[in-house]
Design an enzyme around this catalytic site. Sequence first.
Site, PDB file in Angstrom:
ATOM      1  N   GLY A 252      56.143  28.053  39.810  1.00 49.43           N
ATOM      2  CA  GLY A 252      55.700  26.799  40.585  1.00 49.43           C
ATOM      3  C   GLY A 252      54.952  27.221  41.559  1.00 49.43           C
ATOM      4  N   ASP A 253      54.956  28.342  42.234  1.00 54.04           N
ATOM      5  CA  ASP A 253      53.928  28.782  43.199  1.00 54.04           C
ATOM      6  C   ASP A 253      52.618  29.174  42.826  1.00 54.04           C
ATOM      7  OD1 ASP A 253      56.258  28.924  44.855  1.00 54.04           O
ATOM      8  OD2 ASP A 253      56.558  30.841  44.548  1.00 54.04           O
TER       9      ASP A 253
HETATM   10  N1  LIG Z   1      58.935  29.289  30.049  1.00 59.40           N
HETATM   11  C1  LIG Z   1      57.642  28.987  30.247  1.00 59.40           C
HETATM   12  N2  LIG Z   1      56.809  29.403  29.550  1.00 59.40           N
HETATM   13  C2  LIG Z   1      55.487  28.862  29.862  1.00 59.40           C
HETATM   14  N3  LIG Z   1      54.911  28.082  31.209  1.00 59.40           N
HETATM   15  C3  LIG Z   1      56.076  28.245  31.810  1.00 59.40           C
HETATM   16  C4  LIG Z   1      57.354  28.440  31.742  1.00 59.40           C
HETATM   17  N4  LIG Z   1      57.961  28.476  32.871  1.00 59.40           N
HETATM   18  C5  LIG Z   1      57.053  27.950  33.710  1.00 59.40           C
HETATM   19  N5  LIG Z   1      55.956  27.811  33.331  1.00 59.40           N
HETATM   20  C6  LIG Z   1      54.718  27.428  33.710  1.00 59.40           C
HETATM   21  O1  LIG Z   1      54.762  27.194  35.309  1.00 59.40           O
HETATM   22  C7  LIG Z   1      54.730  25.658  35.815  1.00 59.40           C
HETATM   23  C8  LIG Z   1      56.105  25.740  36.926  1.00 59.40           C
HETATM   24  O2  LIG Z   1      57.241  26.097  36.485  1.00 59.40           O
HETATM   25  P1  LIG Z   1      58.407  25.346  36.853  1.00 59.40           P
HETATM   26  O3  LIG Z   1      58.414  24.002  36.532  1.00 59.40           O
HETATM   27  O4  LIG Z   1      59.589  26.308  36.486  1.00 59.40           O
HETATM   28  O5  LIG Z   1      58.263  25.412  38.476  1.00 59.40           O
HETATM   29  P2  LIG Z   1      59.466  25.521  39.604  1.00 59.40           P
HETATM   30  O6  LIG Z   1      60.736  25.125  39.105  1.00 59.40           O
HETATM   31  O7  LIG Z   1      59.034  24.969  40.708  1.00 59.40           O
HETATM   32  O8  LIG Z   1      59.365  27.292  39.649  1.00 59.40           O
HETATM   33  P3  LIG Z   1      59.671  28.276  41.180  1.00 59.40           P
HETATM   34  O9  LIG Z   1      59.871  27.281  42.322  1.00 59.40           O
HETATM   35  O10 LIG Z   1      60.890  29.037  40.866  1.00 59.40           O
HETATM   36  O11 LIG Z   1      58.503  28.931  41.213  1.00 59.40           O
HETATM   37  C9  LIG Z   1      55.253  25.114  34.474  1.00 59.40           C
HETATM   38  O12 LIG Z   1      54.633  23.570  34.682  1.00 59.40           O
HETATM   39  C10 LIG Z   1      54.296  25.899  33.469  1.00 59.40           C
HETATM   40  O13 LIG Z   1      52.954  25.434  33.566  1.00 59.40           O
HETATM   41 MG   LIG Z   2      59.280  25.281  42.837  1.00 61.53          MG
END
Ligand SMILES: Nc1ncnc2c1ncn2[C@@H]1O[C@H](COP(=O)(O)OP(=O)(O)OP(=O)(O)O)[C@@H](O)[C@H]1O
Ligand SMILES: [Mg+2]
Length: 309
Positions: A252-253
């Site tokens: 996400g970051d």
């Molecule tokens: N398993 C995966 N395979 C491919 N891309 C991924 C995967 N997980 C995350 N991503 C990429 O990262 C982006 C952000 O991930 P996610 O939705 O998990 O963010 P988050 O929940 O805010 O994560 P965090 O806050 O832990 O950094 C997704 O939209 C995608 O582009």
């Molecule tokens: Mg996040």
Amino acid sequence: MITTVTLNTAIDQLYKMDSCRTGSVNRVKSCIKTAGGKGVNVARVASLAGEKVLAAGIVGGFHGAYFRSLLAQDGIEGCFTDSGAETRCCINVRDESTGEHTEFLEPGARLTESALEDFYRAYLQCVETSDVITISGSVPAGTPAGYYGKLIAAAKSAGKRVILDTSGAALRESIAAKPTMIKPNADEIRQLTGIAAASRGELIEAAKKLHDGGIELIVISLGGDGALVVSDEGVFQGVCPKIEVVNTVGCGDSMVAGFAVGMVRNAPLEETIRFALSVASANALHEKTGCFREDDLKRLLSGTVVNRL
Ligand SMILES: Nc1ncnc2c1ncn2[C@@H]1O[C@H](COP(=O)(O)OP(=O)(O)OP(=O)(O)O)[C@@H](O)[C@H]1O
Ligand SMILES: [Mg+2]
């Protein structure tokens, strides 16, 4: 320039072990220490992407001094206010027999009013020299409700774009200040809007309400399923190729960093979405949190699809 704000900093320690068992002595094979906190991950990724970055926030004590030296090792310029209280350590144990990660997150010291005021003054100077400001993560104990809102309002009144990536009460209380962009994941947008938001249509409806409320760009990240974007230019869906994930912490970051990079480059929105998704997926292919390899990014850029809905 991009300024990243991290109030909840940490020294992140990754312990690699052949195996890990509770209730017994565990030998650590290797230990990697990094300057941690969500905004620091954003700074690392934006810097690797070639942008000028300033990492700002609050640290303290001996760990604070160590934090600054680790940040310098990553080649990132810092603007950190000293809180006088020790910066916390967070431990992430990787059991190599199972591939499982177990995290131990210290609570962190309570911030004083004077530390928060000192930071606010330093922040106003950072805003002057920045084009885009990112604000990431939870707020430490002692931070008044509305502190993020105050940071957002100051940046916006200076004509700067602000990306907010937080959750729960900190998100709820700050959106009235109308950041340029927010990046909730599916859980965060459900919590924020109270909408069940199970289907794609419901998620878009929830994001449209926030957009109508004055937030220009709502990016809902959906892990391996990509992201939905509601903007002045319409609604988009980004889909990333399937990958062999190594470590998704900081995805996400990395996505926030991708959007900040697109904004400072004044890139078209669809190009920015493609870049942000690709750099986030490239982070998932790297062991280190908030890091990516150039060749992974290139491959992912050509495989990532952005559709207008
Ligand atoms: N398993 C995966 N395979 C491919 N891309 C991924 C995967 N997980 C995350 N991503 C990429 O990262 C982006 C952000 O991930 P996610 O939705 O998990 O963010 P988050 O929940 O805010 O994560 P965090 O806050 O832990 O950094 C997704 O939209 C995608 O582009
Ligand atoms: Mg996040």
